[in-house]
Design an enzyme around this catalytic site. Structure first.
Site, PDB file in Angstrom:
ATOM      1  CB  CYS A 184      -1.413  -3.551 -16.566  1.00 55.75           C
ATOM      2  SG  CYS A 184      -1.874  -5.222 -16.093  1.00 55.75           S
TER       3      CYS A 184
ATOM      4  CG  HIS B  67      -2.227  -0.330   1.025  1.00 55.20           C
ATOM      5  ND1 HIS B  67      -3.043   0.482   0.292  1.00 55.20           N
ATOM      6  CD2 HIS B  67      -2.961  -1.402   1.363  1.00 55.20           C
ATOM      7  CE1 HIS B  67      -4.217  -0.081   0.207  1.00 55.20           C
ATOM      8  NE2 HIS B  67      -4.194  -1.235   0.841  1.00 55.20           N
TER       9      HIS B  67
HETATM   10  C1  PEP Z   1      -0.612  -7.615 -11.311  1.00 57.11           C
HETATM   11  O1  PEP Z   1      -0.683  -8.684 -10.708  1.00 57.11           O
HETATM   12  O2  PEP Z   1       0.453  -7.116 -11.734  1.00 57.11           O
HETATM   13  C2  PEP Z   1      -1.835  -6.827 -11.550  1.00 57.11           C
HETATM   14  C3  PEP Z   1      -1.809  -5.747 -12.319  1.00 57.11           C
HETATM   15  O3  PEP Z   1      -2.972  -7.237 -10.914  1.00 57.11           O
HETATM   16  P1  PEP Z   1      -3.289  -6.930  -9.349  1.00 57.11           P
HETATM   17  O4  PEP Z   1      -2.189  -6.035  -8.840  1.00 57.11           O
HETATM   18  O5  PEP Z   1      -4.628  -6.267  -9.354  1.00 57.11           O
HETATM   19  O6  PEP Z   1      -3.272  -8.302  -8.793  1.00 57.11           O
END
Ligand code: PEP
Ligand code: MG
Length: 559
Positions: free
Chosen positions: A483, A189
């Site tokens: 992402c 966080h």
């Molecule tokens: C990831 O795992 O990199 C992702 C973008 O999904 P989350 O952080 O929502 O698990």
């Protein structure tokens, strides 16, 4: 003599200032009583009333002085402190049981929180505010530091073990010049919020717990260092390097014009507005959980359509990649996930929940299709946690049924990265979730600060998986983005592009830095940098080597 502590760099920028530590949790007051005389009891009630007025007034002043989310959170807490229910119950406990005012407040607040908790959201969420008010009252009555991010009235470096979501909401970038934590990891966080606010931050710093209140430190959130007893020159240099405010012009490209789409991660309509303001080219990851979390039952089709339209409306004519529900692990949902899995991160999460609950996925895809038809965004859909070719095929077929032509797979399980050539026969695009991909490749819980050095996408093994994913996608002429949080690392961005990534999706705040670095390097140079990183023995060496190579670019940008 200056000494340097090191940790995981999670939000770039340099800052120098005095340390202010996060207060320790307010201790539970002993079950003590006051003397039986009426005057003693009246005096105790008087102290209680005075404390209650002081806390309400202080919270109100803090809320007035704060902005954005911090102001909202503090205003809710202030209203809770002003509510007479808690004070009246505490007073009754003083008068009837002769409890000390601090013990009476403690018991009264716990009783109120216990009543709220079973009521479900949003009332159950108020239990946290009740406990916050309890701690502030007890702190006032016993003379210990109140909980939450301190407000000393001057700029400071905030030092903590880790920050809770409620603390991060009250972090004011005007006064907190840098954040240093002993716990937390690159996807904690603290890290995510510091990046979103543009505050330099280093997490999982060994020795951070020894930093003393008031000592001056120099923090470098780009390399991951905290210098104790810095020289006057070091302090001066850090203060001079105050981050240049940059803006992104809305088109990501390398110095020689190779296009790299720069997109935003959003989770709700408010985030979509922030992404538009930062000139994101579109949305590379729309986390749809906001409309599901905190509910005991699945939202209706109409509720979902309305929620998705709120985000799509901001991006008329532009791409929005909608991720289907990623329930499970850190995001449990009673109507699709079990609460007794021994290893939730390896359990029925993401797309896997669709095996037992195909109707939930089906309804969500219908809602996405309806929202897309009602708005003008270019809607793509992808599934989280795809592990096999069969899953990629099944998801593509489910999307087809709803007329959603652009269906893709998130690559966050190493198996999917290694089998990318087959996965992308079905998935029409890919998006690498480096947060989970790193967690699974390194077998390191993404939330554990102790494993921060393993939990970084600079790990050459993770970069190998990114390379393998891009290679398999290229063989099928499919685009692949990143992402996860790695996309927001401006130094890693050219490496990811060199490995074959075609778009990067990140917190809107990071867009300008990533764009600025990419604009300074050619595509050929990105490929060289990718090679440099892949040849290093570990994550630290990879990061250092690429930073050295890019020194001439990063230094003038203050990164
Ligand atoms: C990831 O795992 O990199 C992702 C973008 O999904 P989350 O952080 O929502 O698990
Ligand atoms: Mg993930």
């Amino acid at each position: 003599m200056s000494t340097t502590l090191t940790g995981a760099p999670v939000s770039p920028g340099r800052a120098a200032d005095v340390v202010v530590t996060m207060p320790a949790p307010v201790p539970e007051p002993p079950e003590a009583t006051v003397a039986e005389s009426p005057s003693e009891i009246d005096a105790a009630v008087g102290r209680l009333t005075a404390a209650s007025e002081a806390v309400t007034e202080r919270l109100g002043a803090l809320a007035d002085a704060a902005t954005g989310t911090a102001a909202e959170v503090l205003a809710v807490t202030a209203a809770m402190a002003a509510d007479p229910t808690l004070a009246a119950d505490a007073e009754r406990r003083v008068r009837e049981s002769r409890l000390t005012p601090e013990r009476a407040v403690w018991d009264a607040a716990n009783a109120l929180a216990a009543q709220l908790e079973p009521l479900g959201p949003p009332l159950s969420e108020r239990a946290r505010d009740v406990r916050d008010v309890r701690d502030r009252l007890v702190a006032e009555l016993t003379g210990v530091r109140p909980p939450g991010v301190p407000s000393p009235g001057h700029p400071f470096v905030l030092v903590a073990e880790d920050l809770a979501p409620a603390d991060t909401a009250t972090l004011d970038p005007e006064s907190v010049v840098a954040v240093v934590t002993s716990g937390g990891g690159p996807t904690s966080h603290t890290a995510i919020l510091a990046r979103a606010l543009g505050i330099p931050a280093v997490v999982a710093v060994r020795g951070a717990d020894d930093l003393a209140e008031g000592e001056t430190v120099v923090v470098d959130g780009g390399v991951g260092t905290v210098v104790r007893d810095p020289s006057a020159e070091q302090v001066e240099a850090a203060r001079r390097a105050v981050r240049v405010e940059r803006t992104f012009d809305g088109t990501g490209r390398t110095a020689d014009g190779h296009r790299v789409e720069l997109l935003a991660n959003v989770a709700d309509p408010e985030g979509a507005k922030a992404a538009v303001a930062a000139h994101a080219e579109g949305v590379g990851l729309f986390r749809t959980e906001f409309c599901f979390l905190g509910r005991d039952t699945e939202p209706s089709l109409d509720d979902q359509v309305a929620a998705y339209r709120g985000v799509l409306a901001e991006f008329a004519g532009r791409k929005v990649v909608v991720r289907t529900l990623d329930a499970g692990a850190d995001k449990p949902l009673p109507f699709v996930t079990a609460d007794d899995e021994p290893n939730p991160a390896l359990g029925v999460r993401g797309l896997r929940t669709a095996v037992a609950h195909p109707e939930v996925l089906d309804r969500q895809l219908q809602a996405v299709a309806d929202a897309a038809a009602a708005e003008n965004a270019d809607v793509w859909v992808m599934a989280p946690m795809v592990a096999t070719t069969g899953e990629a095929r099944a998801f593509a077929e489910a999307c087809d049924k709803h007329g959603l032509a652009r269906s893709g797979a998130m690559v966050e399980v190493p198996a999917a990265a290694l089998r990318s050539r087959w996965v992308f026969e079905h998935a029409t695009f890919g998006s690498i979730g480096t947060n989970d991909l790193t967690q699974y490749a390194m077998a390191a819980d993404r939330m554990l600060g102790d494993l921060a050095e393993l939990s970084t996408s600079w790990q050459p093994a993770v970069l190998e998986l990114v390379r393998a994913t891009c290679e398999g996608a290229r063989a099928n002429a499919r685009p692949v983005g990143v992402c996860g949080e790695a996309a927001a690392d401006a130094v890693l961005a050219p490496v990811l592009v060199g490995l074959g990534v075609t778009s990067l999706s990140m917190t809107p705040r990071a867009l300008a830095d990533v764009a600025a670095v990419l604009a300074e390097v050619t595509f050929a140079r990105c490929r060289e940098l990718a090679q440099v990183a892949l040849e290093q023995p570990d994550a630290g060496a990879a990061r250092d080597a690429v930073r050295r190579e890019l020194a001439g670019v990063l230094e003038p940008l203050g990164l």
